[in-house]
Enzyme design. Structure first.
Site, PDB file in Angstrom:
ATOM      1  N   TRP A  99       0.907  -1.332  -0.132  1.00 12.58           N
ATOM      2  CA  TRP A  99       0.151   0.079  -0.137  1.00 12.58           C
ATOM      3  C   TRP A  99       0.999   1.211   0.128  1.00 12.58           C
ATOM      4  CZ3 TRP A  99      -4.010  -1.792  -1.783  1.00 12.58           C
ATOM      5  CH2 TRP A  99      -4.522  -3.145  -1.112  1.00 12.58           C
ATOM      6  N   ASP A 166      -1.009   6.829   6.373  1.00  9.23           N
ATOM      7  CA  ASP A 166      -1.986   5.796   6.132  1.00  9.23           C
ATOM      8  C   ASP A 166      -2.062   5.038   7.213  1.00  9.23           C
ATOM      9  OD1 ASP A 166      -3.812   4.044   5.430  1.00  9.23           O
ATOM     10  OD2 ASP A 166      -2.467   3.345   3.509  1.00  9.23           O
ATOM     11  N   LYS A 190     -11.491  -1.668   9.297  1.00  6.05           N
ATOM     12  CA  LYS A 190     -10.577  -2.503  10.048  1.00  6.05           C
ATOM     13  C   LYS A 190     -10.536  -2.172  11.619  1.00  6.05           C
ATOM     14  CE  LYS A 190      -7.032  -2.530   6.291  1.00  6.05           C
ATOM     15  NZ  LYS A 190      -7.308  -3.813   5.823  1.00  6.05           N
TER      16      LYS A 190
END
Length: 353
Positions: A99, A166, A190
């Site tokens: 990511w 992030d 999450k």
């Protein structure tokens, strides 16, 4: 029968959150309407989103120099929105996983996005140390936790430029000095709620400095001016965000959550390190509190372990295809009991070898 949900996301939520959310789907606060059908501009929903925004700042320990947005498009949209709004000349990126790598590639479409440190060549098994970023970078971007490889920043890099993070898979899992960050973003699915909303926490004085014209839907300032209501938001997902934030406070906040998460991680890593049939993937000093990644020392035994997990009602434990093996995601809402069940399965796996 109870499932032990180790899914990397969308992931487990607390039973209390599921109960309140399901009730609100049928009748939201006695209105006779579902929370999924009320107007996003109604007083009832405005109370939801404003309360959720206030709780994000309260839990993070931030003042009103920061703004909280609830947007759509997931963290992947933020790979684009961050450079659109912040990148004028060049930005620094630390590449610690898939990511982080994708975020850097998106930024490179807008200007120079320099990888200042990377663990890619070693399979993303560690977090680069001793990184210092200063000078004329517009910002430094990091991915604080790496779901695929099971690594996490336990110490933040030194920087004199705005720090962008992030935090999709570890936000609010532990106390941090959130004022060290200029911008934080996280997909909800999450630690913050259901899929469909993305939380952005941004220091307002970072914005309005790029020379490019920004499309309306990608402009943080426009979303701030519109109070996250420029277009129809994910109303149900934001309501679940609120329920999760309230649940988090009721558990005792970030310090209590860290104790809970460390207990789970220590128990599971302890068994992985003890069990001769297992080997952890990430370097020990950089292991994630949220995603425990491990492999088998003998891949021919995989079917037997899979059977034991199925019999114990363990779900979502298969590793990412790029790493193989297993990944146990132990996010905030996962109870210690589920980790204990998994550890007993791993012990039984050894006993029956």
């Amino acid at each position: 029968m109870k499932k032990h949900n180790f899914s990397a996301g969308p992931s487990i939520l607390a039973p209390e959150v599921f109960e309140k959310a399901s009730q609100a789907l049928l009748d939201f606060e006695g209105t006779g309407l579902s929370v999924a059908e009320i107007s996003h501009r109604s007083p009832a929903f405005l109370r939801v989103i404003q309360r959720a925004q206030a709780l994000v700042l309260e839990i993070a320990g931030l003042d009103n120099s920061y703004e909280v947005l609830f947007l759509q498009g997931g963290a992947s949209m933020q790979f684009l929105m961050v450079p659109y709004n912040l990148l004028e000349t060049k930005a620094a990126y630390i590449d610690t996983g898939t990511w982080a790598n994708k975020a850097q590639k998106e930024a490179a479409l807008f200007g120079k996005a320099e990888v200042v440190a990377s663990s890619k060549a070693e399979g993303y098994k560690f977090i680069p140390k001793g990184v210092t970023v200063s000078g004329d970078f517009d910002y430094l971007h990091i991915t604080t936790n790496n779901t695929i490889y099971g690594t996490e920043f336990h110490t933040l890099p030194q920087t004199t430029v705005p720090l962008v993070a992030d935090m999709s898979s570890d936000i609010f899992s532990r106390p941090l000095d959130y004022s060290q960050f200029g911008l934080i973003y996280a997909g909800s699915q999450k630690n913050l709620g259901a899929s469909g909303s993305t939380v952005v926490i941004v220091k307002k004085d970072l914005l309005g400095k790029v020379s490019r014209k920004i499309p309306s839907m990608l402009d943080y300032q426009l979303h701030i001016k519109s109070e996250s209501l420029y277009n129809t938001p994910s109303t149900f997902a934001i309501y679940v965000n609120l329920l999760v934030l309230e649940w988090l406070q009721a558990q005792g906040g970030l310090h209590a959550m860290e104790q809970h998460n460390r207990a789970k991680a220590n128990l599971l890593y302890g068994e992985i390190d003890r069990n001769p049939l297992l080997v952890g993937y990430a370097n020990k000093e950089d292991r994630s509190l949220m995603n425990v990644v491990f492999n088998l020392t003998d891949e021919s035994t995989k079917e037997r372990l899979d059977t034991l997990c199925k019999e114990a009602n363990i779900s979502g434990i298969q590793g990412h295809r790029s790493v193989g093996g297993y990944r146990a995601s132990i996010y905030n809402a996962l109870p210690l009991e589920s980790v204990q069940v998994l550890v007993e399965v791993l012990k039984e796996f050894e006993r029956t070898a």
